[in-house]
Design an enzyme around this catalytic site. Structure first.
Site, mmCIF file in Angstrom:
data_model
loop_
_atom_site.group_PDB
_atom_site.id
_atom_site.type_symbol
_atom_site.label_atom_id
_atom_site.label_comp_id
_atom_site.label_asym_id
_atom_site.label_seq_id
_atom_site.Cartn_x
_atom_site.Cartn_y
_atom_site.Cartn_z
ATOM 1 N N THR A 231 45.626 15.652 49.972
ATOM 2 C CA THR A 231 47.115 15.363 50.756
ATOM 3 C C THR A 231 48.079 14.625 50.192
ATOM 4 O O THR A 231 47.378 13.679 49.430
ATOM 5 C CB THR A 231 46.950 15.180 52.329
ATOM 6 O OG1 THR A 231 46.503 13.725 52.358
ATOM 7 C CG2 THR A 231 45.902 15.793 52.974
ATOM 8 N N GLU B 97 45.159 20.794 54.832
ATOM 9 C CA GLU B 97 44.054 20.843 55.373
ATOM 10 C C GLU B 97 43.782 22.320 56.222
ATOM 11 O O GLU B 97 42.820 22.479 56.545
ATOM 12 C CB GLU B 97 44.113 20.030 56.663
ATOM 13 C CG GLU B 97 44.190 18.321 56.105
ATOM 14 C CD GLU B 97 45.461 17.752 56.118
ATOM 15 O OE1 GLU B 97 46.543 18.567 55.604
ATOM 16 O OE2 GLU B 97 45.486 16.790 56.337
ATOM 17 N N LYS C 25 63.364 9.341 69.046
ATOM 18 C CA LYS C 25 63.090 9.113 70.420
ATOM 19 C C LYS C 25 64.492 8.438 70.904
ATOM 20 O O LYS C 25 64.528 6.967 70.981
ATOM 21 C CB LYS C 25 61.979 8.318 70.695
ATOM 22 C CG LYS C 25 60.451 8.880 70.059
ATOM 23 C CD LYS C 25 59.191 8.217 70.420
ATOM 24 C CE LYS C 25 58.078 8.806 69.703
ATOM 25 N NZ LYS C 25 58.307 8.312 68.323
ATOM 26 N N TRP D 291 62.630 13.198 73.444
ATOM 27 C CA TRP D 291 62.691 13.567 71.937
ATOM 28 C C TRP D 291 63.699 14.447 71.551
ATOM 29 O O TRP D 291 64.125 15.261 71.997
ATOM 30 C CB TRP D 291 61.463 14.261 71.820
ATOM 31 C CG TRP D 291 60.057 13.343 71.910
ATOM 32 C CD1 TRP D 291 60.164 12.253 72.038
ATOM 33 C CD2 TRP D 291 58.688 13.732 71.477
ATOM 34 N NE1 TRP D 291 58.693 11.676 72.213
ATOM 35 C CE2 TRP D 291 57.912 12.947 71.606
ATOM 36 C CE3 TRP D 291 58.307 14.963 71.242
ATOM 37 C CZ2 TRP D 291 56.612 12.765 71.464
ATOM 38 C CZ3 TRP D 291 56.930 15.208 71.040
ATOM 39 C CH2 TRP D 291 55.975 13.935 71.196
HETATM 40 P P1 ADP Z 1 51.637 16.797 53.407
HETATM 41 O O1 ADP Z 1 51.175 17.066 54.897
HETATM 42 O O2 ADP Z 1 51.034 15.839 52.374
HETATM 43 O O3 ADP Z 1 53.121 16.891 53.089
HETATM 44 P P2 ADP Z 1 51.270 19.639 53.152
HETATM 45 O O4 ADP Z 1 51.736 20.585 52.080
HETATM 46 O O5 ADP Z 1 49.942 19.829 53.541
HETATM 47 O O6 ADP Z 1 51.413 18.179 52.632
HETATM 48 O O7 ADP Z 1 52.407 19.654 54.376
HETATM 49 C C1 ADP Z 1 51.991 20.038 55.501
HETATM 50 C C2 ADP Z 1 53.292 19.872 56.532
HETATM 51 O O8 ADP Z 1 54.325 20.481 55.995
HETATM 52 C C3 ADP Z 1 52.903 20.386 57.727
HETATM 53 O O9 ADP Z 1 52.306 19.562 58.538
HETATM 54 C C4 ADP Z 1 54.465 20.620 58.434
HETATM 55 O O10 ADP Z 1 54.668 19.191 59.044
HETATM 56 C C5 ADP Z 1 55.149 20.881 57.128
HETATM 57 N N1 ADP Z 1 55.307 22.254 57.054
HETATM 58 C C6 ADP Z 1 54.818 23.183 56.196
HETATM 59 N N2 ADP Z 1 55.290 24.297 56.489
HETATM 60 C C7 ADP Z 1 56.471 24.198 57.420
HETATM 61 C C8 ADP Z 1 57.627 25.201 57.866
HETATM 62 N N3 ADP Z 1 57.604 26.167 57.522
HETATM 63 N N4 ADP Z 1 58.307 24.422 58.783
HETATM 64 C C9 ADP Z 1 58.324 23.186 58.865
HETATM 65 N N5 ADP Z 1 57.355 22.287 58.469
HETATM 66 C C10 ADP Z 1 56.434 22.908 57.744
#
Ligand code: ADP
Length: 542
Positions: free
Chosen positions: A186, A331, A439, A444
């Site tokens: 990650t 994940e 917040k 929110w």
């Molecule tokens: P990191 O968590 O390290 O940034 P990831 O690529 O695994 O790397 O990112 C996952 C996160 O990206 C998700 O938990 C979410 O917050 C965000 N995310 C992914 N796709 C979308 C989407 N279509 N819209 C909004 N957020 C998104």
């Protein structure tokens, strides 16, 4: 009573064997770092992957050992995807956009034995090689003519020489499908990065799910160009989906600018692409500035961060390219939801459809999801109340590599760290990441909504909404805006642009203009950096 059907473990090598036997003539086209366009077929690629597996074994790579890559999207990277996992070792895709110290930390943590890298990353590898504790062999992914005359890198080897030294007489080993196939960290916006260790079974099941019509909808008639890097969560599984379906594959290499991408889309007849919103922004700007069209592109998958409706509209209304908004995370291999239409949506007005497409969509079979409140109780679907989003399924993480971060699951569900709504039809919409939520007086405010509206303004290139300290409300939204080149939009115009689009108390308290919004290693806005930058910011008091 047991069923009486054959048992074949779900192994990644079976995808390549399928592509070779049933789609052997299908093309794999790559823009190479060397500068030219390279063409091969699944048949040739499969033979070279077998040679490469033998070469890795000759270097001493054993079962379960990690082979790392620092590479763009290209055919050699695809060969590594299949050879390394197929032989029973673990492919570890390193993100070259990370800080060199992080690359070293991650490679050490993963205990990488071999590091294969593209020419572009020669300086990076030269800078870190001496610090990599476990890497025994460095492999430059090029032919001999591109090898530097001298290098500080010990044991520098040439990929093409390694492949050439072997014949392709090799049978993929058959083993337990639960064995590890690949490793991806990650990006670690909080704390150290954590390794997600995929299995053959999770990868193949994920590819089945991803290829489905209501997911990425891929077939042998498609020409797929993944812009999303192969070092970012397996390029959203497209390298596996392409072999599974027999689609033609096109790789952009390092050419991720609008001009290079558009040229490749047109020259190779690309029908499907995939990437994060920030990449598409560059492409759309180029296409618009040059009066170009997409003559073969049918759809593009956009995810990784929220896709602004303005971008969806531009792709669909102006260029006839359908947008599939997708959500997932490292994940989750990564796919969780995709926003595709049901029959009843086809009769909607354009505005209604755009509102639907701003949602991240419905769960793919294999993924279940729910939202919970602060006490862990499940919240109803219906679009009224948002809560933390939890997921479970066979391609979702159970534990991190080496047990880092403790036990991540809550009663079998993985907490995503995202805050979402789920409507009555099961369409999920991310309103925020838990750590980005604003917040205000205990209520929110979803920053993504506020950003989407700002990005619909013609003068705005990119917008991030962050929490700024407020003496009365604790936090209030501050809008940070990067204008389009030459645009003259003002604070007042932008605030007026929100009128009628949101509840009054959501209106950002202030707007600041910046030259650039910091982007992370996977092309996402780094709101934590912005929060740091505007930590002491004093909001105007009404
Ligand atoms: P990191 O968590 O390290 O940034 P990831 O690529 O695994 O790397 O990112 C996952 C996160 O990206 C998700 O938990 C979410 O917050 C965000 N995310 C992914 N796709 C979308 C989407 N279509 N819209 C909004 N957020 C998104």
């Amino acid at each position: 009573m047991f069923g009486l059907m054959q048992h074949h473990p779900l192994l990644i090598s079976s995808l390549l064997v399928h592509a070779e036997r049933h789609h052997g003539q299908q093309e794999v086209v790559s823009r190479r770092i060397e500068g030219d366009i390279h063409r091969t077929t699944y048949r040739q690629l499969a033979a070279r992957a077998r040679q490469l597996a033998k070469a890795m074994a000759a270097l001493g790579v054993g079962d379960g050992e990690r082979v790392a890559t620092l590479a763009w999207n290209g055919y050699r990277h695809l060969e590594l995807y299949y050879a390394v996992s197929g032989m029973g070792a673990v492919l570890h895709t390193l993100n070259p956009r990370l800080h060199p110290d992080q690359v070293v930390w991650i490679a050490d943590h993963a205990e990488d034995q071999v590091l294969c890298f593209d020419l572009t990353f020669l300086p990076l590898v030269e800078a870190v090689a001496a610090r990599l504790k476990t890497v025994k062999h460095f492999v430059l992914m090029a032919d001999r003519s591109h090898l530097p005359a001298s290098s500080q890198i010990p044991n520098l080897r040439c990929y093409e020489d390694l492949v050439d030294a072997q014949d392709d007489a090799y049978t993929w080993p058959v083993f337990d499908e639960e064995r590890a196939s690949s490793l991806c960290y990650t990006s670690g916006t909080t704390g150290n990065p954590k390794g997600v260790l995929y299995s053959h079974r999770s990868t193949v099941l994920h590819a089945f799910g991803a290829a489905l019509p209501d997911a990425l909808n891929c077939s042998s008639r498609d020409v797929i160009l993944p812009v999303v890097p192969m070092f970012h969560v397996n390029a959203w599984s497209l390298p596996y989906v392409a072999c599974m379906t027999g689609a033609k594959m096109v790789f952009p290499g390092a050419g991720l600018d609008g001009k290079s991408l558009h040229e490749l889309f047109e020259a190779e007849g690309v029908t499907v692409s995939a990437g994060v919103p920030t990449v598409w922004q560059g492409l759309l700007a180029y296409v618009e500035a040059n009066g170009l069209r997409f003559s073969t592109m049918k759809r593009t998958i956009i995810g990784g961060s929220a896709c602004p409706p303005a971008m969806i509209r531009a792709f669909q209304a102006t260029y006839g390219v359908h947008v599939l908004h997708a959500w997932g995370m490292t994940e989750m291999s990564p796919l969780g939801t995709v926003c595709s239409f049901r029959n009843k949506h086809l009769a909607m007005t354009e505005a209604e459809r755009l509102a639907l497409q701003a949602k991240q969509g419905q769960a793919i079979y294999g993924v279940d999801m729910k939202i919970i409140d602060g006490n862990g109780a499940e919240l109803p679907w219906g679009g009224e109340v948002s809560g933390e989003l939890l997921v479970k399924g066979p391609w979702i993480v159970d534990q991190y590599f080496k047990g880092e971060g403790g036990q991540p699951l809550i009663a079998g569900w993985f907490p995503t760290g995202d805050v979402a709504l789920i409507d009555a039809d099961g369409y999920m919409q991310i309103t925020d990441r838990a750590k980005d939520v604003i917040k205000s007086g205990g209520e929110w405010i979803g920053s993504i909504d506020l950003e989407n509206i700002a990005m619909a303004h013609p003068g705005v290139a990119m917008a991030a909404c962050i929490a700024a300290h407020h003496p009365k409300w604790d936090e209030r939204p501050l809008l940070v805006v990067m204008k389009k080149p030459g645009a003259t939009v003002t604070r007042e115009e932008l605030l007026a642009f929100y009128e009628g689009k949101i509840a009054k108390w959501w209106l950002p308290d202030d707007v600041v203009f910046v030259d650039a919004i910091p982007l992370g290693a996977t092309g996402k806005m780094q709101k934590n950096k912005l929060r740091e930058q505007f930590k002491g910011y004093t909001l105007p008091t009404a």
